[in-house]
Design a protein around this motif. Structure first.
Motif, PDB file in Angstrom:
ATOM      1  N   GLU A  27     -51.409  28.500 -61.815  1.00 10.41           N
ATOM      2  CA  GLU A  27     -51.851  29.949 -62.015  1.00 10.41           C
ATOM      3  C   GLU A  27     -53.088  29.329 -61.675  1.00 10.41           C
ATOM      4  O   GLU A  27     -52.751  30.937 -60.675  1.00 10.41           O
ATOM      5  CB  GLU A  27     -52.668  29.368 -62.808  1.00 10.41           C
ATOM      6  CG  GLU A  27     -53.352  30.404 -63.988  1.00 10.41           C
ATOM      7  CD  GLU A  27     -54.295  30.613 -65.373  1.00 10.41           C
ATOM      8  OE1 GLU A  27     -55.352  31.241 -65.843  1.00 10.41           O
ATOM      9  OE2 GLU A  27     -54.491  29.257 -65.337  1.00 10.41           O
ATOM     10  N   HIS A  28     -53.991  29.177 -60.402  1.00  5.23           N
ATOM     11  CA  HIS A  28     -55.226  29.246 -59.599  1.00  5.23           C
ATOM     12  C   HIS A  28     -54.877  29.488 -58.505  1.00  5.23           C
ATOM     13  O   HIS A  28     -54.475  30.305 -57.233  1.00  5.23           O
ATOM     14  CB  HIS A  28     -55.654  28.512 -60.276  1.00  5.23           C
ATOM     15  CG  HIS A  28     -56.434  29.060 -61.375  1.00  5.23           C
ATOM     16  ND1 HIS A  28     -56.906  30.225 -60.992  1.00  5.23           N
ATOM     17  CD2 HIS A  28     -56.709  28.518 -62.217  1.00  5.23           C
ATOM     18  CE1 HIS A  28     -57.546  30.034 -63.129  1.00  5.23           C
ATOM     19  NE2 HIS A  28     -57.375  28.824 -63.562  1.00  5.23           N
ATOM     20  N   ASP A  31     -50.731  31.380 -58.154  1.00  2.00           N
ATOM     21  CA  ASP A  31     -51.284  32.920 -58.541  1.00  2.00           C
ATOM     22  C   ASP A  31     -49.842  33.666 -59.295  1.00  2.00           C
ATOM     23  O   ASP A  31     -49.509  34.402 -59.934  1.00  2.00           O
ATOM     24  CB  ASP A  31     -51.372  33.488 -57.685  1.00  2.00           C
ATOM     25  CG  ASP A  31     -52.704  35.054 -57.505  1.00  2.00           C
ATOM     26  OD1 ASP A  31     -53.844  34.664 -58.644  1.00  2.00           O
ATOM     27  OD2 ASP A  31     -52.453  36.214 -57.275  1.00  2.00           O
ATOM     28  N   HIS A  32     -50.018  32.581 -60.237  1.00  4.91           N
ATOM     29  CA  HIS A  32     -48.798  32.276 -61.430  1.00  4.91           C
ATOM     30  C   HIS A  32     -49.682  33.303 -62.960  1.00  4.91           C
ATOM     31  O   HIS A  32     -50.389  31.894 -63.105  1.00  4.91           O
ATOM     32  CB  HIS A  32     -47.744  31.896 -60.954  1.00  4.91           C
ATOM     33  CG  HIS A  32     -47.109  32.357 -62.559  1.00  4.91           C
ATOM     34  ND1 HIS A  32     -45.486  33.198 -62.668  1.00  4.91           N
ATOM     35  CD2 HIS A  32     -46.899  31.777 -63.576  1.00  4.91           C
ATOM     36  CE1 HIS A  32     -45.218  33.159 -63.623  1.00  4.91           C
ATOM     37  NE2 HIS A  32     -45.550  32.102 -64.490  1.00  4.91           N
ATOM     38  N   GLN A  33     -50.001  34.015 -63.474  1.00  3.44           N
ATOM     39  CA  GLN A  33     -50.632  34.567 -64.648  1.00  3.44           C
ATOM     40  C   GLN A  33     -49.953  33.740 -65.676  1.00  3.44           C
ATOM     41  O   GLN A  33     -48.403  34.227 -65.560  1.00  3.44           O
ATOM     42  CB  GLN A  33     -51.138  35.890 -64.693  1.00  3.44           C
ATOM     43  CG  GLN A  33     -51.270  36.163 -63.303  1.00  3.44           C
ATOM     44  CD  GLN A  33     -52.757  35.624 -63.967  1.00  3.44           C
ATOM     45  OE1 GLN A  33     -54.087  35.383 -64.326  1.00  3.44           O
ATOM     46  NE2 GLN A  33     -53.380  35.042 -62.161  1.00  3.44           N
TER      47      GLN A  33
END
Length: 160
Positions: A27-28, A31-33
């Protein structure tokens, strides 16, 4: 606490921390939501970290706490299986997938802003490991971890 039981709980604790670390890394850092179901699928791991730590701290109510841990992983397996079904087209996306995205009174500018936002669909698989979606992997892991915890619970009185 019996050594085997302690080793199993340490394994589940370590594995839960590892799983959460990977999820937050994806995620962070990558950068994959995540979609809403992906966020819900983290709850059993967070709960396991808290509850297993509680077992080690208070050294009481072990069996009861382990039942809760198993329950969380069973629920996590059900949510993961449902997510997998959405990805495969067996189920349609539910209200859970759209939570926080529905507004009834939108002005034209609000509507344009909403359209510009990147929406995360529960049915799109954007990351795969060894050809499997994260929901597929999580379904298997949740079932295995709940089975391991149930085995510990079943043998609890024998190994006291």
């Amino acid at each position: 606490m019996l050594l085997i039981k302690k080793k199993i709980l340490n394994f589940v604790l370590f594995f839960s921390l590892l799983t959460l670390s990977i999820a937050y890394f994806i995620e962070h850092i990558l950068d994959h939501q995540p979609c809403n179901l992906c966020l819900l699928e983290r709850i059993p791991y967070i709960s396991a970290v808290i509850l297993i730590s509680l077992i080690f701290i208070i050294k009481r109510y072990e069996k009861t706490i382990m039942i809760f841990i198993a329950f969380f992983f069973i629920c996590g397996g059900v949510v993961s299986f449902y997510h997998l079904g959405i990805e495969q087209g067996f189920f349609s996306e539910s209200l859970v997938c759209n939570l926080g995205k529905v507004e009834t009174d939108l002005t034209a500018n609000d509507l344009l802003r909403e359209l510009e936002k990147k929406t995360i669909s529960c049915k799109e698989v954007t990351i795969r490991f060894f050809g499997l979606s994260l929901a597929t992997i999580n379904t298997v892991i949740s079932i295995l971890l709940s089975a391991i915890i149930f085995k510990v619970i079943k043998n609890y009185e024998k190994n006291k």
